[in-house]
Design a protein around this motif. Structure first.
Motif, PDB file in Angstrom:
ATOM      1  N   ASP A 182       0.837  -1.205   0.000  1.00 22.34           N
ATOM      2  CA  ASP A 182       0.000   0.000   0.000  1.00 22.34           C
ATOM      3  C   ASP A 182       0.871   1.254   0.000  1.00 22.34           C
ATOM      4  O   ASP A 182       0.596   2.228  -0.709  1.00 22.34           O
ATOM      5  CB  ASP A 182      -0.916   0.025   1.228  1.00 22.34           C
ATOM      6  N   VAL A 183       1.934   1.236   0.814  1.00 19.90           N
ATOM      7  CA  VAL A 183       2.838   2.394   0.897  1.00 19.90           C
ATOM      8  C   VAL A 183       3.527   2.614  -0.450  1.00 19.90           C
ATOM      9  O   VAL A 183       3.590   3.744  -0.959  1.00 19.90           O
ATOM     10  CB  VAL A 183       3.883   2.185   2.010  1.00 19.90           C
ATOM     11  N   ILE A 184       4.041   1.533  -1.057  1.00 21.46           N
ATOM     12  CA  ILE A 184       4.753   1.647  -2.336  1.00 21.46           C
ATOM     13  C   ILE A 184       3.811   2.177  -3.412  1.00 21.46           C
ATOM     14  O   ILE A 184       4.167   3.089  -4.177  1.00 21.46           O
ATOM     15  CB  ILE A 184       5.324   0.278  -2.748  1.00 21.46           C
ATOM     16  N   GLU A 185       2.599   1.622  -3.498  1.00 18.05           N
ATOM     17  CA  GLU A 185       1.649   2.044  -4.532  1.00 18.05           C
ATOM     18  C   GLU A 185       1.207   3.490  -4.329  1.00 18.05           C
ATOM     19  O   GLU A 185       0.988   4.221  -5.300  1.00 18.05           O
ATOM     20  CB  GLU A 185       0.453   1.100  -4.549  1.00 18.05           C
ATOM     21  N   LEU A 186       1.074   3.907  -3.070  1.00 20.76           N
ATOM     22  CA  LEU A 186       0.710   5.303  -2.799  1.00 20.76           C
ATOM     23  C   LEU A 186       1.825   6.248  -3.232  1.00 20.76           C
ATOM     24  O   LEU A 186       1.588   7.241  -3.927  1.00 20.76           O
ATOM     25  CB  LEU A 186       0.419   5.478  -1.304  1.00 20.76           C
ATOM     26  N   LEU A 187       3.065   5.936  -2.839  1.00 25.70           N
ATOM     27  CA  LEU A 187       4.190   6.815  -3.170  1.00 25.70           C
ATOM     28  C   LEU A 187       4.493   6.844  -4.667  1.00 25.70           C
ATOM     29  O   LEU A 187       5.082   7.808  -5.160  1.00 25.70           O
ATOM     30  CB  LEU A 187       5.437   6.386  -2.388  1.00 25.70           C
ATOM     31  N   ALA A 188       4.077   5.800  -5.391  1.00 25.22           N
ATOM     32  CA  ALA A 188       4.302   5.768  -6.842  1.00 25.22           C
ATOM     33  C   ALA A 188       3.588   6.920  -7.541  1.00 25.22           C
ATOM     34  O   ALA A 188       3.987   7.330  -8.632  1.00 25.22           O
ATOM     35  CB  ALA A 188       3.842   4.435  -7.412  1.00 25.22           C
TER      36      ALA A 188
ATOM     37  N   ILE B  48      12.499   3.025  -0.561  1.00 29.76           N
ATOM     38  CA  ILE B  48      12.119   4.421  -0.355  1.00 29.76           C
ATOM     39  C   ILE B  48      13.280   5.151   0.307  1.00 29.76           C
ATOM     40  O   ILE B  48      14.199   4.536   0.850  1.00 29.76           O
ATOM     41  CB  ILE B  48      10.846   4.561   0.520  1.00 29.76           C
ATOM     42  N   ALA B  49      13.226   6.470   0.259  1.00 31.82           N
ATOM     43  CA  ALA B  49      14.257   7.291   0.907  1.00 31.82           C
ATOM     44  C   ALA B  49      13.607   8.589   1.371  1.00 31.82           C
ATOM     45  O   ALA B  49      12.590   9.020   0.815  1.00 31.82           O
ATOM     46  CB  ALA B  49      15.403   7.581  -0.061  1.00 31.82           C
ATOM     47  N   GLN B  50      14.187   9.199   2.373  1.00 32.87           N
ATOM     48  CA  GLN B  50      13.663  10.471   2.874  1.00 32.87           C
ATOM     49  C   GLN B  50      14.201  11.622   2.044  1.00 32.87           C
ATOM     50  O   GLN B  50      15.368  11.637   1.662  1.00 32.87           O
ATOM     51  CB  GLN B  50      14.042  10.666   4.343  1.00 32.87           C
TER      52      GLN B  50
ATOM     53  N   LEU C 163       9.716   7.210  -3.362  1.00 36.52           N
ATOM     54  CA  LEU C 163      10.277   5.987  -3.928  1.00 36.52           C
ATOM     55  C   LEU C 163      11.665   6.248  -4.506  1.00 36.52           C
ATOM     56  O   LEU C 163      11.925   7.319  -5.061  1.00 36.52           O
ATOM     57  CB  LEU C 163       9.385   5.454  -5.053  1.00 36.52           C
ATOM     58  N   THR C 164      12.543   5.269  -4.372  1.00 25.54           N
ATOM     59  CA  THR C 164      13.828   5.304  -5.064  1.00 25.54           C
ATOM     60  C   THR C 164      13.654   4.638  -6.431  1.00 25.54           C
ATOM     61  O   THR C 164      12.542   4.277  -6.819  1.00 25.54           O
ATOM     62  CB  THR C 164      14.898   4.531  -4.266  1.00 25.54           C
ATOM     63  N   LEU C 165      14.743   4.440  -7.141  1.00 25.28           N
ATOM     64  CA  LEU C 165      14.689   3.780  -8.445  1.00 25.28           C
ATOM     65  C   LEU C 165      14.884   2.267  -8.342  1.00 25.28           C
ATOM     66  O   LEU C 165      15.055   1.587  -9.362  1.00 25.28           O
ATOM     67  CB  LEU C 165      15.763   4.366  -9.373  1.00 25.28           C
TER      68      LEU C 165
END
Length: 266
Positions: A28-34, A69-71, A79-81
């Motif tokens: 959920d976090v990854i899809e949101l940040l995408a 992810i990164a701050q 998200l990072t690459l």
């Protein structure tokens, strides 16, 4: 017999309802940040996902530790690459990119136009490879960028050359993710693309650009990607639209054969 059927039904339901809450929270976090290029704070993520900050914090620590992810800007997470790198390292994708890049660069030289390759992922077209035009000015699509597959010439081109079951599955996923309805004229649009073997359509997003797009096929003669040229009419263009379409079709055939694919029967 009835008890046997009930047992099978219960078994099937249990398989479909296995709970993996930690994994679901992380995804959920990854899809949101995408969809948040500037990132979100812990409280923002918590609010969007309707979860407590403490729940989200554990997910963020894990994802940051694994490099997903990164701050940035203090307390914002983005998200990072890493996900993009993993996709590129996946053997079929890596081979596709390896075979396509030299061809893409040659196309840009032949046409004095930029060229990119996209594939469908979920509800979007993702750009896996691209090359800029060898000119002082031009238009190009950024590597790694995404666009709704219904707003991209490459999206329609790939859809038009999918096997029927793959097409239905892709459209179902697109509807589920976007909450939108399939365009009423989609079947007619896809049929036209199949007949002519390519798409040459004014850009859905940028005025003054005509997107020429052709499919790349796998071993089942099903489209796995597409090359697209965002064609700009210069005062002294090297090639016109018809010649550009021919060059791009030939380029896609070259990539198709290089990865062991085959075009559909005429």
């Amino acid at each position: 017999m009835a008890s046997g059927k009930l047992a099978k039904t219960a078994s099937k339901q249990s398989k479909n309802t296995y709970a993996t809450p930690a994994l679901e929270k992380g995804l959920d976090v990854i899809e949101l940040l995408a969809h948040q290029p500037s990132g979100l704070s812990k409280s923002d993520i918590s609010r969007h996902l309707n979860r407590t900050v403490s729940e989200i914090f554990r997910m963020l620590v894990c994802l940051e530790k694994r490099g997903y992810i990164a701050q940035s800007d203090g307390d914002r997470y983005a998200l990072t690459l890493k996900l993009f790198s993993l996709v590129q390292e996946h053997p079929p994708t890596e081979r596709l990119i390896t075979e396509a890049l030299p061809v893409i660069h040659r196309v840009t030289q032949q046409m004095n136009q930029s060229c990119h390759m996209g594939i469908i992922e979920g509800a979007q077209v993702t750009i896996l490879a691209q090359a800029n035009a060898p000119t002082p000015v031009g238009f190009y699509v950024k590597l790694g960028s995404t666009v709704d597959l219904m707003e991209a010439a490459s999206g329609y081109v790939i859809l038009s050359h999918l096997r029927e079951d793959d097409l239905e599955r892709t459209l179902t996923e697109w509807k589920s993710i976007t909450g939108k309805k399939v365009p009423e004229d989609l079947k007619k649009h896809l049929s036209r693309i199949r007949r002519q073997g390519h798409e040459a359509q004014p850009s859905y997003l940028v005025r003054g650009v005509v997107n020429i797009s052709c499919p790349i096929f796998d071993e089942r003669a099903s489209a796995i990607g597409a090359l697209t040229v965002p064609y700009i009419q210069y005062n002294e263009s090297k090639v016109g639209l018809p010649e550009a379409s021919r060059i791009l079709k030939q380029a896609c055939l070259e990539i198709t054969y290089a990865i062991g694919g085959k075009p559909p029967a005429s």
